[in-house]
Motif scaffolding. Structure first.
Motif, mmCIF file in Angstrom:
data_model
loop_
_atom_site.group_PDB
_atom_site.id
_atom_site.type_symbol
_atom_site.label_atom_id
_atom_site.label_comp_id
_atom_site.label_asym_id
_atom_site.label_seq_id
_atom_site.Cartn_x
_atom_site.Cartn_y
_atom_site.Cartn_z
ATOM 1 N N ALA A 90 -17.080 -24.387 32.076
ATOM 2 C CA ALA A 90 -17.560 -23.035 32.404
ATOM 3 C C ALA A 90 -19.000 -23.092 32.919
ATOM 4 N N THR A 91 -19.787 -24.003 32.343
ATOM 5 C CA THR A 91 -21.187 -24.143 32.775
ATOM 6 C C THR A 91 -21.266 -24.652 34.211
ATOM 7 N N ILE A 92 -20.475 -25.687 34.509
ATOM 8 C CA ILE A 92 -20.490 -26.242 35.878
ATOM 9 C C ILE A 92 -20.010 -25.175 36.862
ATOM 10 N N SER A 93 -18.977 -24.449 36.471
ATOM 11 C CA SER A 93 -18.412 -23.424 37.338
ATOM 12 C C SER A 93 -19.459 -22.343 37.648
ATOM 13 N N GLU A 94 -20.182 -21.938 36.622
ATOM 14 C CA GLU A 94 -21.225 -20.917 36.812
ATOM 15 C C GLU A 94 -22.393 -21.474 37.634
ATOM 16 N N MET A 95 -22.715 -22.738 37.419
ATOM 17 C CA MET A 95 -23.773 -23.369 38.231
ATOM 18 C C MET A 95 -23.354 -23.351 39.711
ATOM 19 N N ASN A 96 -22.079 -23.626 39.944
ATOM 20 C CA ASN A 96 -21.575 -23.608 41.319
ATOM 21 C C ASN A 96 -21.696 -22.207 41.914
ATOM 22 N N ASN A 97 -21.428 -21.210 41.091
ATOM 23 C CA ASN A 97 -21.558 -19.817 41.532
ATOM 24 C C ASN A 97 -23.005 -19.511 41.935
#
Lengths: 161, 153, 123
Positions: A90-97
């Motif tokens: 979830a952290t990586i996904s949000e960083m990508n966002n």
């Protein structure tokens, strides 16, 4: 600067800025952008975000599990030892966002492209191969003290008037 | 998540299969999935924008892909190359999403879609929505197709 | 007495990062909202000193939530207590937020320094 590079650069700069600011990780860019085949072998953790507007495309952030774990650890302040942990992904996904959002807003302000992001998605698994049909990506390899990552960016002409 | 926004993605899958001569389909129940572990080794993910935002993922096994796509005429029986099968998964996903877009448009909602991404691997774990993922299985004569829907609403 | 902050963002990651930064600045996070609607409700209930408001959120976006907060506060305004925080920093959206009285913006990615600097502008 070529037109492609003008569109790619904000993404790469945003990767470096976001990793540095939010996770205290310095990203070293290795070489220049090169054209990719449409079949990619994943480093281990991959996050994708699509954008649509006057042009459309896709941003893929692919990293070794060691980078994903360090990134989540630095951002969240907790220790993680499994990249399949939901909080890590979830952290990586949000960083990508954040990375794509920042790049897209720069492109919108600069070229009035009216780009909007789809929600990001992320995956991890064994021996993952990613096929990206239709839009050819440009990629650049990057390194950190904790492992490798690769940035893939693709654009094609959109349908919005 | 609004159930009215989930069914077009399943109805579209069924319609595409039926249109290509695949009948005898069994539709499972809509289930909420806390964690999206996927046992099937091929997944196609499509980003949706416009009136509805989110990601839709269709997962199936390599074996199901091969038999299903030969039967549907998307690949030749002699095509055993994995890359050709994976590209056919992308075509299959686009057919479904185009059909779903048509169903939504009939209901007054315009959706746009990004080109699909196809992922092949083992023990795959996805997050396609920060909020909630809804799953439904469609059983075909060649194996199951798992539909995962993560909408931002 | 500690000042209070309300965080309105659909990302748990951003809540986590902001909470850590705010605690360093001697702020207490009095509420966490995942969308604009929840944010407006908590604002009415908690009356925080400062609000960190994302723009793109499900159910109700940040601009709409700021408008509702402004309507609730009436003449007292309210925009000056709100810090808009978003990955989408398009000029057009920033202009709309400014029209609603928002004076402070943070574009993601951010670090503690950006948060401290933004807080100094609303204090």
């Amino acid at each position: 600067m070529s037109q492609g590079l003008q569109l790619y650069k904000p993404f790469l700069n945003s990767v470096c800025d976001t990793f540095a600011m939010m996770a205290n990780i310095k990203v070293y860019i290795e070489g220049a952008f090169s054209s990719e085949t449409d079949e990619i072998t994943s480093y281990g953790v991959s996050s994708i975000i699509n954008y649509t507007g006057k042009i459309k495309g896709r941003f893929l952030l692919d990293m070794q599990p060691s980078v994903a774990l360090t990134l989540a650890q630095n951002v969240l302040g907790s220790y993680y030892n499994n990249e399949r942990d939901e909080m890590v992904l979830a952290t990586i996904s949000e960083m990508n966002n954040v990375i794509a959002g920042n790049a897209v807003s720069i492109l919108n302000n600069r070229y009035s492209l009216g780009l909007w992001l789809s929600p990001p998605y992320i995956f991890t698994g064994k021996d993952a191969v990613i096929v990206l049909p239709r839009i050819r990506s440009a990629s650049v390899g990057c390194n950190t003290l904790y492992g490798k990552l690769k940035v893939y960016i693709a654009f094609e002409r959109g349908t919005e008037k | 998540m609004n159930v009215k926004h989930l069914t077009p993605f399943v109805d579209a899958l069924v319609k595409v299969l039926n249109d290509h001569g695949i009948d005898n389909l069994k539709r499972g129940k809509l289930l909420k999935k806390d964690v999206m572990n996927v046992d099937l080794d091929v997944t196609s993910v499509v980003g949706i924008g416009g009136g509805i935002r989110g990601n839709i993922a269709y997962s199936l096994s390599s074996e199901t892909c091969r038999h299903l796509f030969v039967s549907m005429g998307l690949v030749n029986p002699s095509d055993s190359q994995r890359s050709k099968i994976l590209k056919a998964v992308g075509v299959f996903a686009e057919l479904i999403i185009n059909e779903a877009a048509r169903i939504f448009l009939d209901g007054g909602i315009l959706i746009t879609s990004a080109p699909p991404t196809i992922v092949s691997g083992n023990e795959m774990f996805f997050i396609i929505s920060p909020v909630q993922t809804i799953t439904i299985d469609i059983e075909t004569p060649y194996g199951a197709i798992e539909t995962n829907i993560g909408l931002e609403e | 007495m500690k000042k209070t902050a309300l965080i309105v963002d659909d990302s748990p990651l951003i809540h986590n990062l902001l909470r850590r930064a705010l605690e360093k600045c001697n702020y207490e996070v009095c509420g966490d909202a995942r969308n604009g609607k929840e944010g407006v409700e908590l604002f009415k209930k908690l009356a925080p000193d400062v609000v960190f408001m994302d723009i793109n959120m499900p159910v109700m976006d940040g601009l709409e939530a700021v408008k509702d907060i402004k309507d609730f506060l009436g003449k007292a305004g309210g925009g000056s207590r709100i810090i808009m925080l978003s990955a989408v920093g398009d000029d057009e959206i920033v202009a709309k937020a400014q029209e609603l009285g928002v004076k402070t913006f943070i574009r993601k990615p951010f670090n503690d320094y950006k948060i401290i600097s933004a807080l100094s502008m609303v204090e």
